[in-house]
Design a protein around this motif. Sequence first.
Motif, PDB file in Angstrom:
ATOM      1  N   TYR A 339       3.862  45.294  19.180  1.00 48.41           N
ATOM      2  CA  TYR A 339       3.185  44.360  20.074  1.00 48.41           C
ATOM      3  C   TYR A 339       2.650  43.193  19.255  1.00 48.41           C
ATOM      4  O   TYR A 339       1.665  43.330  18.516  1.00 48.41           O
ATOM      5  CB  TYR A 339       2.032  45.026  20.843  1.00 48.41           C
ATOM      6  CG  TYR A 339       1.402  44.044  21.797  1.00 48.41           C
ATOM      7  CD1 TYR A 339       2.007  43.777  23.025  1.00 48.41           C
ATOM      8  CD2 TYR A 339       0.262  43.334  21.446  1.00 48.41           C
ATOM      9  CE1 TYR A 339       1.473  42.834  23.884  1.00 48.41           C
ATOM     10  CE2 TYR A 339      -0.274  42.389  22.309  1.00 48.41           C
ATOM     11  CZ  TYR A 339       0.332  42.143  23.519  1.00 48.41           C
ATOM     12  OH  TYR A 339      -0.192  41.189  24.365  1.00 48.41           O
ATOM     13  N   SER A 340       3.303  42.075  19.379  1.00 47.56           N
ATOM     14  CA  SER A 340       2.889  40.885  18.623  1.00 47.56           C
ATOM     15  C   SER A 340       3.081  39.635  19.481  1.00 47.56           C
ATOM     16  O   SER A 340       3.511  38.597  18.990  1.00 47.56           O
ATOM     17  CB  SER A 340       3.680  40.771  17.317  1.00 47.56           C
ATOM     18  OG  SER A 340       5.072  40.889  17.549  1.00 47.56           O
ATOM     19  N   ASP A 341       2.781  39.759  20.774  1.00 47.67           N
ATOM     20  CA  ASP A 341       2.980  38.631  21.689  1.00 47.67           C
ATOM     21  C   ASP A 341       2.182  37.394  21.281  1.00 47.67           C
ATOM     22  O   ASP A 341       2.664  36.268  21.406  1.00 47.67           O
ATOM     23  CB  ASP A 341       2.589  39.034  23.107  1.00 47.67           C
ATOM     24  CG  ASP A 341       3.619  39.952  23.748  1.00 47.67           C
ATOM     25  OD1 ASP A 341       4.395  40.571  22.997  1.00 47.67           O
ATOM     26  OD2 ASP A 341       3.637  40.062  24.985  1.00 47.67           O
ATOM     27  N   ASP A 342       0.943  37.610  20.799  1.00 45.10           N
ATOM     28  CA  ASP A 342       0.131  36.460  20.393  1.00 45.10           C
ATOM     29  C   ASP A 342       0.776  35.721  19.229  1.00 45.10           C
ATOM     30  O   ASP A 342       0.797  34.487  19.190  1.00 45.10           O
ATOM     31  CB  ASP A 342      -1.271  36.911  19.990  1.00 45.10           C
ATOM     32  CG  ASP A 342      -2.084  37.404  21.174  1.00 45.10           C
ATOM     33  OD1 ASP A 342      -1.571  37.332  22.309  1.00 45.10           O
ATOM     34  OD2 ASP A 342      -3.219  37.857  20.968  1.00 45.10           O
ATOM     35  N   LEU A 343       1.291  36.484  18.280  1.00 45.04           N
ATOM     36  CA  LEU A 343       1.962  35.875  17.130  1.00 45.04           C
ATOM     37  C   LEU A 343       3.218  35.135  17.575  1.00 45.04           C
ATOM     38  O   LEU A 343       3.470  33.996  17.149  1.00 45.04           O
ATOM     39  CB  LEU A 343       2.323  36.948  16.104  1.00 45.04           C
ATOM     40  CG  LEU A 343       3.163  36.485  14.914  1.00 45.04           C
ATOM     41  CD1 LEU A 343       2.403  35.468  14.071  1.00 45.04           C
ATOM     42  CD2 LEU A 343       3.591  37.671  14.058  1.00 45.04           C
ATOM     43  N   VAL A 344       4.020  35.771  18.434  1.00 45.68           N
ATOM     44  CA  VAL A 344       5.249  35.139  18.909  1.00 45.68           C
ATOM     45  C   VAL A 344       4.926  33.872  19.704  1.00 45.68           C
ATOM     46  O   VAL A 344       5.615  32.853  19.579  1.00 45.68           O
ATOM     47  CB  VAL A 344       6.065  36.133  19.768  1.00 45.68           C
ATOM     48  CG1 VAL A 344       7.305  35.459  20.345  1.00 45.68           C
ATOM     49  CG2 VAL A 344       6.484  37.344  18.932  1.00 45.68           C
ATOM     50  N   SER A 345       3.865  33.917  20.498  1.00 44.56           N
ATOM     51  CA  SER A 345       3.451  32.725  21.258  1.00 44.56           C
ATOM     52  C   SER A 345       3.011  31.609  20.313  1.00 44.56           C
ATOM     53  O   SER A 345       3.325  30.428  20.530  1.00 44.56           O
ATOM     54  CB  SER A 345       2.300  33.082  22.210  1.00 44.56           C
ATOM     55  OG  SER A 345       2.711  34.041  23.154  1.00 44.56           O
ATOM     56  N   LEU A 347       4.027  31.175  17.196  1.00 43.84           N
ATOM     57  CA  LEU A 347       5.234  30.632  16.562  1.00 43.84           C
ATOM     58  C   LEU A 347       5.996  29.741  17.536  1.00 43.84           C
ATOM     59  O   LEU A 347       6.547  28.704  17.144  1.00 43.84           O
ATOM     60  CB  LEU A 347       6.123  31.771  16.076  1.00 43.84           C
ATOM     61  CG  LEU A 347       5.532  32.693  15.000  1.00 43.84           C
ATOM     62  CD1 LEU A 347       6.491  33.829  14.676  1.00 43.84           C
ATOM     63  CD2 LEU A 347       5.186  31.913  13.738  1.00 43.84           C
ATOM     64  N   GLY A 348       6.012  30.138  18.812  1.00 42.38           N
ATOM     65  CA  GLY A 348       6.679  29.314  19.816  1.00 42.38           C
ATOM     66  C   GLY A 348       5.989  27.976  20.001  1.00 42.38           C
ATOM     67  O   GLY A 348       6.644  26.941  20.176  1.00 42.38           O
ATOM     68  N   ASN A 374       5.988  26.574  27.909  1.00 40.45           N
ATOM     69  CA  ASN A 374       6.047  27.956  28.402  1.00 40.45           C
ATOM     70  C   ASN A 374       7.457  28.520  28.276  1.00 40.45           C
ATOM     71  O   ASN A 374       7.645  29.684  27.887  1.00 40.45           O
ATOM     72  CB  ASN A 374       5.588  28.005  29.853  1.00 40.45           C
ATOM     73  CG  ASN A 374       5.576  29.410  30.408  1.00 40.45           C
ATOM     74  OD1 ASN A 374       4.780  30.253  30.014  1.00 40.45           O
ATOM     75  ND2 ASN A 374       6.482  29.687  31.344  1.00 40.45           N
ATOM     76  N   SER A 375       8.451  27.708  28.588  1.00 42.32           N
ATOM     77  CA  SER A 375       9.845  28.154  28.480  1.00 42.32           C
ATOM     78  C   SER A 375      10.204  28.480  27.033  1.00 42.32           C
ATOM     79  O   SER A 375      10.887  29.469  26.754  1.00 42.32           O
ATOM     80  CB  SER A 375      10.789  27.076  29.021  1.00 42.32           C
ATOM     81  OG  SER A 375      10.586  26.866  30.401  1.00 42.32           O
ATOM     82  N   CYS A 376       9.731  27.643  26.114  1.00 43.31           N
ATOM     83  CA  CYS A 376       9.993  27.865  24.689  1.00 43.31           C
ATOM     84  C   CYS A 376       9.365  29.182  24.226  1.00 43.31           C
ATOM     85  O   CYS A 376       9.996  29.979  23.521  1.00 43.31           O
ATOM     86  CB  CYS A 376       9.442  26.695  23.872  1.00 43.31           C
ATOM     87  SG  CYS A 376       9.700  26.830  22.085  1.00 43.31           S
ATOM     88  N   ILE A 377       8.114  29.425  24.636  1.00 47.63           N
ATOM     89  CA  ILE A 377       7.422  30.654  24.245  1.00 47.63           C
ATOM     90  C   ILE A 377       8.078  31.873  24.878  1.00 47.63           C
ATOM     91  O   ILE A 377       8.291  32.896  24.213  1.00 47.63           O
ATOM     92  CB  ILE A 377       5.936  30.566  24.636  1.00 47.63           C
ATOM     93  CG1 ILE A 377       5.214  29.530  23.755  1.00 47.63           C
ATOM     94  CG2 ILE A 377       5.250  31.924  24.494  1.00 47.63           C
ATOM     95  CD1 ILE A 377       3.774  29.271  24.155  1.00 47.63           C
ATOM     96  N   CYS A 378       8.434  31.772  26.165  1.00 46.12           N
ATOM     97  CA  CYS A 378       9.058  32.907  26.852  1.00 46.12           C
ATOM     98  C   CYS A 378      10.400  33.267  26.227  1.00 46.12           C
ATOM     99  O   CYS A 378      10.751  34.454  26.138  1.00 46.12           O
ATOM    100  CB  CYS A 378       9.239  32.582  28.333  1.00 46.12           C
ATOM    101  SG  CYS A 378       7.701  32.613  29.284  1.00 46.12           S
ATOM    102  N   GLN A 379      11.137  32.260  25.787  1.00 44.78           N
ATOM    103  CA  GLN A 379      12.420  32.532  25.139  1.00 44.78           C
ATOM    104  C   GLN A 379      12.218  33.301  23.839  1.00 44.78           C
ATOM    105  O   GLN A 379      12.956  34.242  23.525  1.00 44.78           O
ATOM    106  CB  GLN A 379      13.155  31.211  24.864  1.00 44.78           C
ATOM    107  CG  GLN A 379      14.550  31.407  24.294  1.00 44.78           C
ATOM    108  CD  GLN A 379      15.302  30.091  24.140  1.00 44.78           C
ATOM    109  OE1 GLN A 379      14.701  29.016  24.232  1.00 44.78           O
ATOM    110  NE2 GLN A 379      16.594  30.158  23.922  1.00 44.78           N
TER     111      GLN A 379
END
Length: 500
Positions: A339-345, A347-348, A374-379
């Motif tokens: 679980y690293s959604d914050d990190l991935v967001s 980086l996005g 948002n699209s960039c982060i979701c991808q």
Amino acid sequence: MKYCFYYDESEHSRVINLSTVTGETYYDGFLAAIIGWRSDHETAFEQSYHAFEEKYADRKKNGELKSGTIKPKQLVHGFASLNEANVKLLGDFFSIFDENSYIYLFCASKIEYVITQIFKGYRNSVFFDMDAARYSIVKAIVTYRPTEVIESLYKSPAEFVAALMTFLTNRIRRNKENRELKAQENTAFEAVLYVLNNVDVPQSLTWDYHSQFVGFGNFLSSKGILDYSVLLDKEGEAGAESKTLIAAKEASLKNCEEADSIDHFGIRMADMLVGIIGKLMKSLYHSLTPTQDSPRIAKTLLSKEWFRLTDGQLKLYKQLYHIVFEINNDWYKVYAGNYSDDLVSFLGLLDFMNHFNSAKDIEQDFDMQPEYCNSCICQRLETHFEQMKNKLPVEPVKDQEKDFFRNRRGAKVYHDVDRQPILELTKGKNAFVVLSVGIAKGGIPLVTVEASPENLCYRLPVQLNEWAMTLVSMANTGENLFPAEVIFTKAENRIYADII
């Protein structure tokens, strides 16, 4: 050549308990940064940082200039919230990092650690991906912060499971208000409900200090760095080794010591970098997380205030992008848990901001920038989730020789698969101790067998392609059957393989 590294961390809760997790200032992410350089570059970096500190000497506190000089409220909308003085300060700090820098970042979820302890008896199988289930549980708790579930986490397993099942059932019902947006979440929650039958009492909820150093060890190995020292910011009682230092040594890091940051500029640099990233990620999390009282199910976008940037503020994003993505890049440079959604967001966000050349570019179609971002982060999140499904280990390939490398079993694997020898089988039964099965480029099956003086890797006959693919798929879900004895039987025009 020797390398000098410095460690510091941010958003660290020394004890994880109910008051910690439900506190107003609580943030689920724990971050660590290790920065360094070759020893012959140490003096140049020291001079640059001392010059930076003297330029902003009025910002020092207790004789040190550290990340606390930038307050969380000054990053409420990211770098767009910074005044001109703080933009200048961060710009000068980021500019200290150059191509001679080595930067390693680690991010972990505190809730994920707790959930992992509770569900430690569960394993991945061909039929169920427990990693994905843990991810779904953590994401639900971190995103929605259900008080009853968090409180039950510190009572008893029975109460926790009951509270979690009730919460997930209610979310599934509520998500049906927007089936298109929440269909994937409902599928994940339904899978979690399926496995919530038995759970063990967690033995400890104290923080595990090892993961960040395991990742750094992989980073050093990937970069081929063997001679190094690591200096950690001193914590705890004087004269006693901290849990962090003990964990670093247990993770097989060499030449690790603790020191006071006031005596070592490298620790202060690490503090400044990880502190700024931590505050930025925390603001991003709060801006993208719906409140518990949100009246309906809808997308949560960054406000337009995040995109009202000056050229100076945009440059900070581009500088930080360069530090995180480009300087001495490596697979292990950024290391995190499932679980690293914050990190991935985060980086996005950097990736999205970096593609603008100037603030004027953002002003074009300004109202749509939150949607585009948002699209960039979701991808990126979708890519991360797909990668999480891959259970096979990632090992750096070191070009020890020009035309081949050694796999994890020490066998020679040619870059040109056509040069790989074919496993010769005689008529009847052929017994081998198989250490691993893999697939090369072009879908060609490979097998590594035990041999002396060194293990050997062969191409398998094409008739065994489906057999090899099945075994790789099983390993990818956590069911690795090797090492094992395998009988290859050659009969007429067919070849069979049986694992003993």
